[in-house]
Design an enzyme around this catalytic site. Structure first.
Site, PDB file in Angstrom:
ATOM      1  N   GLU A 131      16.250  -3.095   4.568  1.00 34.15           N
ATOM      2  CA  GLU A 131      16.047  -3.831   3.318  1.00 34.15           C
ATOM      3  C   GLU A 131      15.408  -5.190   3.584  1.00 34.15           C
ATOM      4  OE1 GLU A 131      16.374  -2.922   0.136  1.00 34.15           O
ATOM      5  OE2 GLU A 131      16.747  -0.924   0.950  1.00 34.15           O
ATOM      6  N   HIS A 180       8.773   0.236   2.056  1.00 26.61           N
ATOM      7  CA  HIS A 180       9.632   1.342   2.491  1.00 26.61           C
ATOM      8  C   HIS A 180       8.794   2.588   2.791  1.00 26.61           C
ATOM      9  CE1 HIS A 180      13.634  -0.236   2.199  1.00 26.61           C
ATOM     10  NE2 HIS A 180      13.623  -0.425   0.897  1.00 26.61           N
ATOM     11  N   HIS A 202       8.015  -4.251  -2.161  1.00 24.04           N
ATOM     12  CA  HIS A 202       9.203  -3.891  -1.378  1.00 24.04           C
ATOM     13  C   HIS A 202       9.290  -2.373  -1.211  1.00 24.04           C
ATOM     14  CE1 HIS A 202      13.680  -4.339  -0.461  1.00 24.04           C
ATOM     15  NE2 HIS A 202      13.601  -3.056  -0.823  1.00 24.04           N
ATOM     16  N   GLU A 203       9.121  -1.634  -2.313  1.00 21.28           N
ATOM     17  CA  GLU A 203       9.228  -0.173  -2.256  1.00 21.28           C
ATOM     18  C   GLU A 203       8.039   0.453  -1.525  1.00 21.28           C
ATOM     19  OE1 GLU A 203      12.005   1.118  -2.958  1.00 21.28           O
ATOM     20  OE2 GLU A 203      12.783  -0.739  -3.835  1.00 21.28           O
TER      21      GLU A 203
END
Length: 372
Positions: free
Chosen positions: A189, A142, A138-139
């Site tokens: 997100e 980003h 997930h990060e």
């Protein structure tokens, strides 16, 4: 303890996505904003040059001095997951990662010059190996999308605008900007959740991690299917008043609610887009420069329209009916507030009911109004 922890890792190969563009997994609303920003030549370069105005250097020093940097000799299992995530999403430079002491489960990706990933001890202690792998992915998602750059820039602009909120009508304008930014944050997100799934490639683990963030480390007391049912009940339940309360509840948040995130992720896994990525058919990074801003905005608009059309929320269903012309809202309001519709007593009387002249009706109506 380490052996037990590693026992949770399934013995399977994960697919890799060489040259994948972040457009492959970005939510349409997130993608349209990012495509537009990327087309503004030099936009992020200017703000990177002004990074001295931002607390980024201070944050880097803070994490370096008061957190644990992930590496081969510290949190080695996290370092392995980080490198694996960068390999799968083909991110050339592995961003620095820190573990900071905080019982609140959280993770973030920040920075202008280069992204930094920070996870809290609360999150590390809460999630198992596969759940944590999805968070690390997930990060990294980003970072690949450039969210760290654009988020920091937009937060800087928001903070700058708040300092001049004393200007007449400033608060109204600022709240409009902040509301729009938070809407984009929430969609970004959802994009990063998809990136986490592409890295972990275990939908159940991704949704299980979101469930544990919501309910804590009591997995034996929880069930993913029941958790997803909560999301469905949340979306469809209540009346128009509940719909308004949902909007008010989500406006101040930078993240969507966890049940909603889990449901959105499950929905994405059932799409053709997800399957095409897993089959190796996805947009490449070297094609990003040719992306059309107008096409991206059209996709974003279509996504919102589809969300309204398929939503079970009472307010969204009403909006969809009005947009589709299936709800005669004007006629209903006219009948309700002007009394143009047939009265219940007339319907009950049927065709044999005696007709009355307009004068008597007006007199009765006047008497009724005075009585009320």
């Amino acid at each position: 303890m380490t052996e037990g922890f590693n026992d949770n890792v399934p013995s399977r190969q994960r697919r890799r996505f060489p040259g994948i563009s972040s457009r492959a997994y970005e939510h349409p609303a997130d993608r349209s904003a990012l495509v537009a920003l990327r087309k503004l030549s030099g936009f992020d370069t200017v703000f990177k040059a002004l990074s001295g105005l931002l607390p980024e250097r201070s944050l880097r020093l803070l994490f370096l001095s008061d957190s644990v940097r992930v590496g081969d000799t510290q949190f080695a299992h996290l370092n392995s997951m980080l490198r694996d995530a960068c390999y799968i999403l083909d991110l050339e430079k592995v961003p620095p990662m820190y573990v900071t002491q905080n019982p609140q489960p959280n993770a973030m990706c920040i920075g202008l010059d280069e992204p930094i990933i920070v996870v809290t001890t609360g999150l590390v202690e809460l999630l198992d190996e596969e759940e944590m792998r999805a968070v690390v992915g997930h990060e990294v998602g980003h970072a690949l999308s450039g969210h760290a750059v654009y988020r920091t820039i937009l937060l800087f602009l928001t903070n700058l605008a708040l300092k001049v909120a004393w200007i007449p009508l400033g608060n109204v304008a600022i709240m409009a900007i902040v509301t729009a930014l938070r809407e984009w944050f929430r969609k970004s997100e959802l994009s990063a959740d998809r990136a986490g799934l592409l890295v972990g490639q275990d939908p159940y683990a991704s949704m299980r991690g979101l469930m544990k963030i919501a309910g804590g480390n009591h997995l034996h007391e929880m069930n993913v299917d029941a958790f997803l049912e909560q999301a469905e009940e949340y979306e469809a339940g209540g009346d128009l008043r509940d719909s308004v309360l949902k909007i008010l509840n989500v406006l101040p948040r930078s993240h969507p609610f966890t049940t909603v995130r889990a449901a959105e992720l499950k929905k994405w896994t059932e799409t053709r887009d997800y399957q095409r990525i897993m089959d190796g058919h996805y947009p490449r990074r070297n094609e990003d420069k040719d992306t059309s801003v107008s096409d991206s905005f059209r996709e974003s608009a279509a996504s919102y329209a589809d969300a309204v059309k398929t939503s079970k929320d009472p307010l969204m269903k009403l909006v969809g009916d009005i947009a589709g012309g299936t709800a005669d809202l004007g006629g209903k309001l006219r009948d309700k507030f002007t009394g143009a519709g047939a009265r219940p007593t007339d319907k009950a009387a049927g065709s044999d009911a005696p007709a009355s002249d307009g004068k008597d009706d007006r007199g009765d109506q006047t008497r009724d109004q005075k009585g009320d």
